[in-house]
Design a protein around this motif. Structure first.
Motif, PDB file in Angstrom:
ATOM      1  N   GLY A  93       0.796  -0.687  -0.256  1.00  0.00           N
ATOM      2  CA  GLY A  93      -0.186   0.346  -0.082  1.00  0.00           C
ATOM      3  C   GLY A  93       0.889   0.963  -0.501  1.00  0.00           C
ATOM      4  O   GLY A  93       1.499   1.486   1.135  1.00  0.00           O
ATOM      5  N   ASP A 125      -4.958  -9.424  -6.567  1.00  0.00           N
ATOM      6  CA  ASP A 125      -5.201  -9.199  -8.042  1.00  0.00           C
ATOM      7  C   ASP A 125      -4.836  -9.894  -8.758  1.00  0.00           C
ATOM      8  O   ASP A 125      -5.186  -9.873  -9.861  1.00  0.00           O
ATOM      9  CB  ASP A 125      -4.344  -7.846  -8.154  1.00  0.00           C
ATOM     10  N   THR A 175      -6.210   7.350   0.469  1.00  0.00           N
ATOM     11  CA  THR A 175      -5.485   7.544  -0.623  1.00  0.00           C
ATOM     12  C   THR A 175      -4.169   6.061  -0.491  1.00  0.00           C
ATOM     13  O   THR A 175      -3.802   6.089  -1.453  1.00  0.00           O
ATOM     14  CB  THR A 175      -4.121   9.183  -0.584  1.00  0.00           C
ATOM     15  N   LYS A 206       6.221   6.999  -3.813  1.00  0.00           N
ATOM     16  CA  LYS A 206       5.412   7.148  -3.223  1.00  0.00           C
ATOM     17  C   LYS A 206       5.775   6.259  -1.683  1.00  0.00           C
ATOM     18  O   LYS A 206       6.768   5.839  -1.801  1.00  0.00           O
ATOM     19  CB  LYS A 206       3.839   6.130  -3.406  1.00  0.00           C
ATOM     20  N   GLU A 212      -3.234   2.857  -2.730  1.00  0.00           N
ATOM     21  CA  GLU A 212      -3.761   2.528  -3.409  1.00  0.00           C
ATOM     22  C   GLU A 212      -2.161   1.172  -3.202  1.00  0.00           C
ATOM     23  O   GLU A 212      -1.387   1.186  -3.087  1.00  0.00           O
ATOM     24  CB  GLU A 212      -3.374   3.108  -5.002  1.00  0.00           C
ATOM     25  N   TYR A 213      -2.080   0.200  -3.939  1.00  0.00           N
ATOM     26  CA  TYR A 213      -1.388  -0.765  -4.010  1.00  0.00           C
ATOM     27  C   TYR A 213      -1.420  -2.053  -5.211  1.00  0.00           C
ATOM     28  O   TYR A 213      -1.644  -2.381  -5.910  1.00  0.00           O
ATOM     29  CB  TYR A 213      -2.392  -2.710  -3.409  1.00  0.00           C
ATOM     30  N   ILE A 214       0.079  -1.922  -4.944  1.00  0.00           N
ATOM     31  CA  ILE A 214       1.135  -2.377  -6.066  1.00  0.00           C
ATOM     32  C   ILE A 214       1.697  -2.948  -6.012  1.00  0.00           C
ATOM     33  O   ILE A 214       2.177  -3.583  -4.073  1.00  0.00           O
ATOM     34  CB  ILE A 214       1.511  -1.130  -6.574  1.00  0.00           C
ATOM     35  N   SER A 220       1.323   5.150  -0.254  1.00  0.00           N
ATOM     36  CA  SER A 220       0.489   6.896  -0.384  1.00  0.00           C
ATOM     37  C   SER A 220       0.946   7.823  -1.301  1.00  0.00           C
ATOM     38  O   SER A 220       2.449   7.955  -1.134  1.00  0.00           O
ATOM     39  CB  SER A 220       0.313   6.918   1.227  1.00  0.00           C
ATOM     40  N   ASP A 221       1.090   9.196  -1.409  1.00  0.00           N
ATOM     41  CA  ASP A 221       1.237  10.187  -1.869  1.00  0.00           C
ATOM     42  C   ASP A 221       1.714  11.200  -1.280  1.00  0.00           C
ATOM     43  O   ASP A 221       2.407  12.214  -1.735  1.00  0.00           O
ATOM     44  CB  ASP A 221      -0.138  11.298  -2.585  1.00  0.00           C
TER      45      ASP A 221
END
Length: 349
Positions: A243, A316, A260, A280, A262-264, A245-246
């Motif tokens: 996870g 995912d 904020t 990030k 997002e998972y990559i 975040s910006d």
């Protein structure tokens, strides 16, 4: 004188015997069917209970260990130790290491394993957090690897391999899937080390993580790059996402960071491409496991294999299918997913 009469003889006729035998066979078949069904139910219930026990005890242990990641992270010339990124010195998620482990340490360039070496060489990228590098029973998919780092400020604690951690030592742990007898399992290989410097700029000596320091001060070989110890048996697939975040400073609220996220996923590049490009901070870890029971539910009359159309979803990754080219047995399988928020990735007030 009258002749003696032959006494009449009674018994079952051939037809009656056939009818009785047929009825008996029907009753026996019904009883056997009930016994067979009950035996199958017991096996299924035992397999399910076995899987639940593994999930309850083993998964909680893994979550507890990962939650420590980031404790003791050091500030560098770009940001404080509370912002975990791919270049945070001793940051919780280990994705980067120095390209060389000889000569003087360049404090102008920071990595997660700043000033760390493995024996007489740099720590290879294959031992860091990466995607699709480990064993798997899923068709056309390899398992991920998660490497974390944390500081243990108190004594009386143990690493993922059950070894005592000296007070004030860092611990590096690598979670990966490997072969274990006739199955695959989630294993962990670890080591610990001592860092005297309080700031990144003060690190001048290389630290070797190929040795492990016992609480009594004795050093032994750590095998951080080895097979490690099995912590969760019967794991078919392991997936990890991060996870991000910006947020790029310590003054923003924790709630904003959570909203904020997002998972990559990481990848196999020399550096964690995607994290470098996005720049990030890493605030959480999400992992998923496809697991199977220890008890095989195969019946005594016919060996059953997983249906080729059985599909699973792990984070995912959707429509995952077992590799039926291997003898996968007829186990109870289940997917478990968990999300862990990292403490040192949040703002501290």
């Amino acid at each position: 004188m009258p002749k003696n009469k032959t006494p009449s003889q009674t018994g079952f006729t051939y037809i009656e015997l056939l009818i009785a035998l047929s009825i008996g066979l029907i009753i026996i078949a019904a009883v056997l069917q009930v016994l067979y069904h009950n035996a199958g139910s017991v096996k299924r219930q035992s397999a399910h209970a076995d899987l639940q026990d593994t999930m309850v005890f083993s998964i909680n242990f893994v979550k507890k260990q990962i939650r420590k990641a980031g404790m003791g992270a050091k500030a560098n010339h770009q940001h404080s130790g509370h912002i975990l990124k791919q270049d945070t010195v001793y940051g919780g998620i280990v994705m980067t290491a120095p390209n060389q482990a000889f000569g003087s340490i360049d404090n102008a360039v920071s990595t997660n394993l700043h000033g760390i070496r493995l024996g007489n060489a740099a720590v290879p990228k294959r031992l860091l957090s990466r995607s699709a590098v480990g064993s798997s029973n899923v068709l056309q998919q390899k398992s991920d690897q998660l490497t974390i780092l944390y500081l243990m400020p108190n004594s009386g604690h143990y690493d993922c391999q059950g070894r005592g951690i000296p007070k004030g030592y860092y611990v590096i742990e690598r979670y990966f899937v490997r072969k274990d007898k006739n199955a695959t399992a989630l294993a962990c290989a670890s080591s610990n080390f001592k860092v005297v410097a309080k700031r990144m700029e003060d690190i001048t000596q290389w630290v070797d993580i190929s040795v492990y320091t016992k609480p009594n001060g004795k050093t032994v070989k750590s095998y951080f790059s080895g097979r490690g110890s099995v912590i969760i048996p019967n794991v078919d697939y392991f997936r990890v996402m991060y996870g991000v975040s910006d947020m790029d400073n310590d003054s923003q609220a924790n709630e904003d960071a959570v909203n904020t996220i997002e998972y990559i996923a990481a990848n196999n590049a020399e550096q964690a491409q995607g994290f470098d490009e996005l720049n990030k901070r890493i605030v959480s870890v999400r992992f998923g496991l496809l697991m199977h029971s220890q008890i095989n539910q195969v019946n005594a009359f016919k060996k059953q294999l997983p249906h080729p159309q059985d599909r699973f979803k792990v984070l995912d990754k959707q429509n995952l299918m077992l590799n039926t080219k291997q003898d996968m047995g007829n186990f109870n399988r289940q997917v478990l997913e968990s999300t862990i928020l990292l403490r040192n990735a949040r703002a501290i007030y």
